[in-house]
Scaffold this motif. Sequence first.
Motif, short mmCIF file in Angstrom:
data_model
loop_
_atom_site.label_atom_id
_atom_site.label_comp_id
_atom_site.label_asym_id
_atom_site.label_seq_id
_atom_site.Cartn_x
_atom_site.Cartn_y
_atom_site.Cartn_z
N ALA A 68 42.29 34.46 45.36
CA ALA A 68 42.21 35.61 46.27
C ALA A 68 41.60 35.19 47.60
O ALA A 68 42.07 35.61 48.67
CB ALA A 68 41.38 36.72 45.64
N HIS A 69 40.57 34.35 47.55
CA HIS A 69 39.92 33.91 48.78
C HIS A 69 40.88 33.08 49.62
O HIS A 69 40.94 33.24 50.85
CB HIS A 69 38.67 33.10 48.43
CG HIS A 69 37.84 32.74 49.62
ND1 HIS A 69 37.14 33.67 50.36
CD2 HIS A 69 37.60 31.53 50.22
CE1 HIS A 69 36.50 33.07 51.34
NE2 HIS A 69 36.76 31.77 51.28
N ALA A 70 41.65 32.21 48.98
CA ALA A 70 42.61 31.39 49.72
C ALA A 70 43.68 32.26 50.38
O ALA A 70 44.07 32.02 51.53
CB ALA A 70 43.26 30.37 48.78
N ALA A 71 44.16 33.26 49.66
CA ALA A 71 45.15 34.17 50.23
C ALA A 71 44.59 34.89 51.45
O ALA A 71 45.29 35.08 52.46
CB ALA A 71 45.60 35.19 49.18
N MET A 72 43.33 35.26 51.38
CA MET A 72 42.69 35.93 52.51
C MET A 72 42.51 34.97 53.69
O MET A 72 42.72 35.33 54.86
CB MET A 72 41.35 36.51 52.07
CG MET A 72 40.64 37.36 53.11
SD MET A 72 39.62 36.38 54.23
CE MET A 72 38.43 35.69 53.10
N LEU A 73 42.15 33.70 53.41
CA LEU A 73 41.98 32.72 54.49
C LEU A 73 43.30 32.48 55.21
O LEU A 73 43.34 32.29 56.42
CB LEU A 73 41.44 31.40 53.92
CG LEU A 73 40.00 31.42 53.40
CD1 LEU A 73 39.63 30.05 52.83
CD2 LEU A 73 39.02 31.83 54.49
N PRO A 234 36.23 36.27 60.54
CA PRO A 234 36.76 37.65 60.43
C PRO A 234 37.36 37.90 59.05
O PRO A 234 38.56 38.14 58.88
CB PRO A 234 37.83 37.68 61.53
CG PRO A 234 38.35 36.28 61.58
CD PRO A 234 37.13 35.39 61.33
N LEU A 235 36.54 37.87 58.03
CA LEU A 235 37.01 37.99 56.65
C LEU A 235 37.61 39.36 56.39
O LEU A 235 37.06 40.39 56.83
CB LEU A 235 35.84 37.76 55.69
CG LEU A 235 35.05 36.45 55.84
CD1 LEU A 235 33.90 36.41 54.85
CD2 LEU A 235 35.97 35.24 55.66
N ASP A 236 38.71 39.40 55.66
CA ASP A 236 39.34 40.66 55.28
C ASP A 236 38.91 40.97 53.84
O ASP A 236 39.58 40.65 52.87
CB ASP A 236 40.86 40.52 55.37
CG ASP A 236 41.58 41.88 55.21
OD1 ASP A 236 40.93 42.81 54.68
OD2 ASP A 236 42.75 41.98 55.59
N ARG A 237 37.78 41.61 53.71
CA ARG A 237 37.19 41.85 52.40
C ARG A 237 37.94 42.92 51.63
O ARG A 237 37.96 42.90 50.39
CB ARG A 237 35.71 42.23 52.55
CG ARG A 237 34.87 41.14 53.23
CD ARG A 237 33.40 41.50 53.18
NE ARG A 237 32.93 41.55 51.81
CZ ARG A 237 32.00 42.40 51.38
NH1 ARG A 237 31.46 43.27 52.22
NH2 ARG A 237 31.62 42.37 50.12
N ALA A 238 38.55 43.85 52.34
CA ALA A 238 39.35 44.87 51.66
C ALA A 238 40.55 44.23 50.97
O ALA A 238 40.98 44.67 49.89
CB ALA A 238 39.81 45.93 52.65
N GLN A 242 41.54 44.32 46.93
CA GLN A 242 42.82 44.76 46.39
C GLN A 242 43.42 43.69 45.48
O GLN A 242 43.90 44.00 44.38
CB GLN A 242 43.77 45.05 47.55
CG GLN A 242 45.15 45.51 47.13
CD GLN A 242 46.08 45.67 48.32
OE1 GLN A 242 45.76 45.26 49.44
NE2 GLN A 242 47.24 46.26 48.08
N LEU A 243 43.39 42.44 45.91
CA LEU A 243 44.01 41.37 45.14
C LEU A 243 43.35 41.19 43.77
O LEU A 243 44.03 40.94 42.78
CB LEU A 243 43.94 40.05 45.91
CG LEU A 243 44.82 39.93 47.16
CD1 LEU A 243 44.57 38.60 47.83
CD2 LEU A 243 46.29 40.09 46.81
N LEU A 244 42.04 41.33 43.70
CA LEU A 244 41.32 41.09 42.46
C LEU A 244 41.16 42.36 41.61
O LEU A 244 40.54 42.33 40.56
CB LEU A 244 39.95 40.48 42.76
CG LEU A 244 40.03 39.03 43.27
CD1 LEU A 244 38.67 38.57 43.78
CD2 LEU A 244 40.52 38.09 42.18
N GLU A 464 44.08 39.03 34.36
CA GLU A 464 45.31 38.27 34.31
C GLU A 464 46.43 39.01 35.03
O GLU A 464 47.27 38.39 35.69
CB GLU A 464 45.70 38.00 32.85
CG GLU A 464 44.83 36.99 32.14
CD GLU A 464 43.48 37.56 31.74
OE1 GLU A 464 43.29 38.79 31.85
OE2 GLU A 464 42.61 36.77 31.33
N GLU A 465 46.45 40.33 34.92
CA GLU A 465 47.46 41.12 35.61
C GLU A 465 47.26 41.03 37.12
O GLU A 465 48.22 40.99 37.88
CB GLU A 465 47.40 42.56 35.14
CG GLU A 465 47.80 42.72 33.67
CD GLU A 465 47.47 44.10 33.12
OE1 GLU A 465 46.74 44.83 33.79
OE2 GLU A 465 47.95 44.42 32.02
N ALA A 466 46.01 41.02 37.55
CA ALA A 466 45.71 40.87 38.97
C ALA A 466 46.20 39.51 39.46
O ALA A 466 46.71 39.38 40.58
CB ALA A 466 44.21 41.01 39.22
#
Length: 475
Positions: A68-73, A234-238, A242-244, A464-466
């Motif tokens: 999730a963090h990589a997708a946000m980066l 500028p992290l997109d924490r929202a 959602q991803l997790l 796992e679904e996330a």
Amino acid sequence: MGECSGYPDSNRDTENYLHIGAAKKIFKHMKLWQKSYLTAQEIETFTVGKDANFDLQLAPYDVLGSLAHAAMLRRIDLLTDTEYTQLQTGLLDIYAAIQADTFQIEPGVEDIHSQVEFLLTERYGEVGKKLHSGRSRNDQVLVDLRLYFRAEITEIVQLTQSLFDLLQQQSERYADVPMPGYTHTQVAMISSFGLWFGAYAETLVDDLQLLQAVYNINNQNPLGSAAGYGSSFPLDRAYTTQLLGFADLNYNVVHAQMGRGKTEQFLAFSLAAFGATLGRLANDICTFSSQNFGFVRLPDSYTTGSSIMPHKKNPDVFEILRAKCNLLQALPGQLALLTNNLLTGYHRDLQLTKEVIFPALTDLKSCLRIAQFALKDLHVNPDSLVGDHYQYLYTVEEVNRLVLSGTPFRDAYHQVGQAVEAGTFVADPEVAHTHAGSIGHLCHAEIQQKWDRVVAGFASEQVEEALVRLIQREK
């Protein structure tokens, strides 16, 4: 684990470690926070303690959080599409190894976060070093723990469902089988096995409501709080929320870090509540299965014997269950002593919360399983009321009959009391309880509805679904 300050500042720092081995091995054995000196082995051994063992349980969740963090980066342009694809591929390979039980934290590697990052750096070089941008091991472990607790709570709900269903079934099966009721451990009023089983079913509803409150508190995303004071990225924490599959954010970054230890305390109170319920049930069965009571009996194959007394058939399973539940009830005190009087911010003391709460989760699940297993074959004695002393179970019924015929309650009470003292009281075993929750009206449907309302409050989607959603969305 604690905060991470990065890698050695210069080539000269790296050269200081050449005595360890080849450069590739050197990097693995360096700490993410490594400076230009080595920590004494005695210090490292003591501070790391058993943490690597518990970190293995967090491994799948560490990978999910990193995905999730990589997708946000990538979303905020700190990773290119190519870099993200490499990291996603590497993380999914690590996840597959974890699922196949071939993953390990190598000797000399400090924690799960370090192992994952080292594997990615070993495979992809500089790209692996970019993954930690915008986070600290502090918010990383918080995410791991939140996902782990969410999965554990969900499993506890499922196990509790099985036990609840069994107790409801037994309550219906033995609804009309009489049983002595006690107050002060003295014969008190008429009860029934249906009432007894049903009481534990409804008590589990209360325990589940408390667990649901903990679930909701836990189901908030701390990722992006970093070391507890945020980040200039500028992290997109929202987006990571959602991803997790988190229900909401821990918005205030200091608040997010304050949740470490406190979430475990909340969870400990919930586990202790289950311990109180199961422990009392176990104690009832240990008592009621003794020859002095003879209300219930376990199958012979569920008992153990004595090395000296040939006749013994001991309810060891419920004695051990009772003991484990007593330990569960000690959890809140343990965590309070461990986390009290800590200044705002991360402290290494918090590492030890894993040693308290992780085994407790395992113990509660084993207790729920064994209770369900043993109770399904518990034999109920339909003739439990044999004995002159049980006639006094019906004194209240006689008082109520007199009141219904017009005698003032206090006069009826004294009249029956005098008959008991004179030895002239004769019990009438007819019982007419009709109000909600009594012997004649056990309210199984209403208790089931109460249960269903609480269970519906738990989110059904799992980690796992996330992960699947994340992969599909980000490819």
